[in-house]
Design an enzyme around this catalytic site. Structure first.
Site, PDB file in Angstrom:
ATOM      1  N   ARG A 156       0.842  -1.196   0.000  1.00 54.09           N
ATOM      2  CA  ARG A 156       0.000   0.000   0.000  1.00 54.09           C
ATOM      3  C   ARG A 156       0.879   1.248   0.000  1.00 54.09           C
ATOM      4  O   ARG A 156       1.943   1.288   0.620  1.00 54.09           O
ATOM      5  CB  ARG A 156      -0.910   0.032   1.229  1.00 54.09           C
ATOM      6  N   HIS A 157       0.417   2.294  -0.661  1.00 56.57           N
ATOM      7  CA  HIS A 157       1.159   3.549  -0.768  1.00 56.57           C
ATOM      8  C   HIS A 157       1.320   4.241   0.585  1.00 56.57           C
ATOM      9  O   HIS A 157       0.634   3.929   1.564  1.00 56.57           O
ATOM     10  CB  HIS A 157       0.428   4.500  -1.723  1.00 56.57           C
ATOM     11  N   ARG A 176       0.217   8.722  -5.669  1.00 55.48           N
ATOM     12  CA  ARG A 176       0.586   8.266  -4.332  1.00 55.48           C
ATOM     13  C   ARG A 176       1.187   6.867  -4.358  1.00 55.48           C
ATOM     14  O   ARG A 176       2.073   6.556  -3.559  1.00 55.48           O
ATOM     15  CB  ARG A 176      -0.606   8.352  -3.374  1.00 55.48           C
ATOM     16  N   GLU A 201      -7.085   2.514  -7.058  1.00 60.55           N
ATOM     17  CA  GLU A 201      -8.017   2.318  -5.961  1.00 60.55           C
ATOM     18  C   GLU A 201      -9.443   2.173  -6.500  1.00 60.55           C
ATOM     19  O   GLU A 201      -9.741   2.516  -7.649  1.00 60.55           O
ATOM     20  CB  GLU A 201      -7.913   3.504  -4.998  1.00 60.55           C
ATOM     21  N   HIS A 259      -3.228   0.260  -3.539  1.00 62.97           N
ATOM     22  CA  HIS A 259      -4.038   1.021  -2.593  1.00 62.97           C
ATOM     23  C   HIS A 259      -4.723   0.075  -1.618  1.00 62.97           C
ATOM     24  O   HIS A 259      -4.806  -1.134  -1.860  1.00 62.97           O
ATOM     25  CB  HIS A 259      -5.064   1.853  -3.355  1.00 62.97           C
TER      26      HIS A 259
END
Length: 207
Positions: A9-10, A59, A83, A147
């Protein structure tokens, strides 16, 4: 041959910090997120990935770039790793969603499809899961930057989990990852979940 897939995940954004729904809005990392990415990249680089794949949203792409800077690999961008599309929710805080769209919010908290213009869970799971499966063909160890909601639904698609089982997983913290393995005899298996440097409280919603 066993393949290892690390679904990452970012890092943190200002919208994460404010509990604001990002969805597919292209929100950049903040200073904390850039620091998280750099520190997590040091751990992931030690796993010697053969390839890095990322969502094309900034991101995630900038999170992946921190690992690329350590490994020398180029990052492949795949928009299927974006996402979940949250439609009219995007830009609202979760408190605003609960107040302005209570029926949809109730369905979301129950783990059901929200309806309206919010992407269906199975649709998201299929697009992300297929992107993860394609990424896994790129080497023995592959890192995928994506995401929170996308990661959970995508790995569930690979593992063949029903929706009820997905709800037993806590939200991924920023810059934490999931380790999956795959071989011909056992298929996809979950090795580790929510691994990373930082221990954030409270856990932000995966949006």
């Amino acid at each position: 041959m066993t393949t290892r897939l690390l679904v990452w995940r970012h890092g943190n954004t200002d919208w994460n910090a404010g509990s604001r729904v990002q969805g597919q809005t292209d929100v950049p990392l903040n200073d904390l997120g850039r620091r998280q990415a750099a520190e997590a990249a040091a751990l992931l680089a030690a796993m010697r990935p053969d390839a890095i794949v990322s969502s094309d949203l900034r991101r995630a792409a900038d999170t992946a770039a921190a690992l690329a800077a350590r490994t020398g690999h180029l990052v492949t961008h795949d928009e299927r790793l974006r996402e979940r599309y949250f439609g009219a929710w995007q830009g609202l805080t979760m408190a605003e969603v609960a107040e302005q769209r209570p029926a949809e919010y109730a369905r979301w908290t129950a783990g059901e499809d929200v309806g309206g213009d919010v992407e269906a869970l199975d649709v998201m799971g299929k697009r992300v899961g297929e992107a993860l499966r394609d990424a896994a063909t790129l080497g023995d160890t592959v890192v995928v930057a994506t995401h929170g909601a996308a990661a959970r639904q995508g790995i569930a698609y690979l593992l063949g989990w029903p929706r009820e089982q997905i709800r037993t997983l806590r939200a991924l913290q920023n810059c934490h990852w999931v380790e999956l393995s795959h071989d011909e005899s056992r298929g996809w298996q979950l090795g580790a979940y929510n691994v990373g440097v930082f221990a954030e409280r409270p856990v932000p919603p995966p949006v």
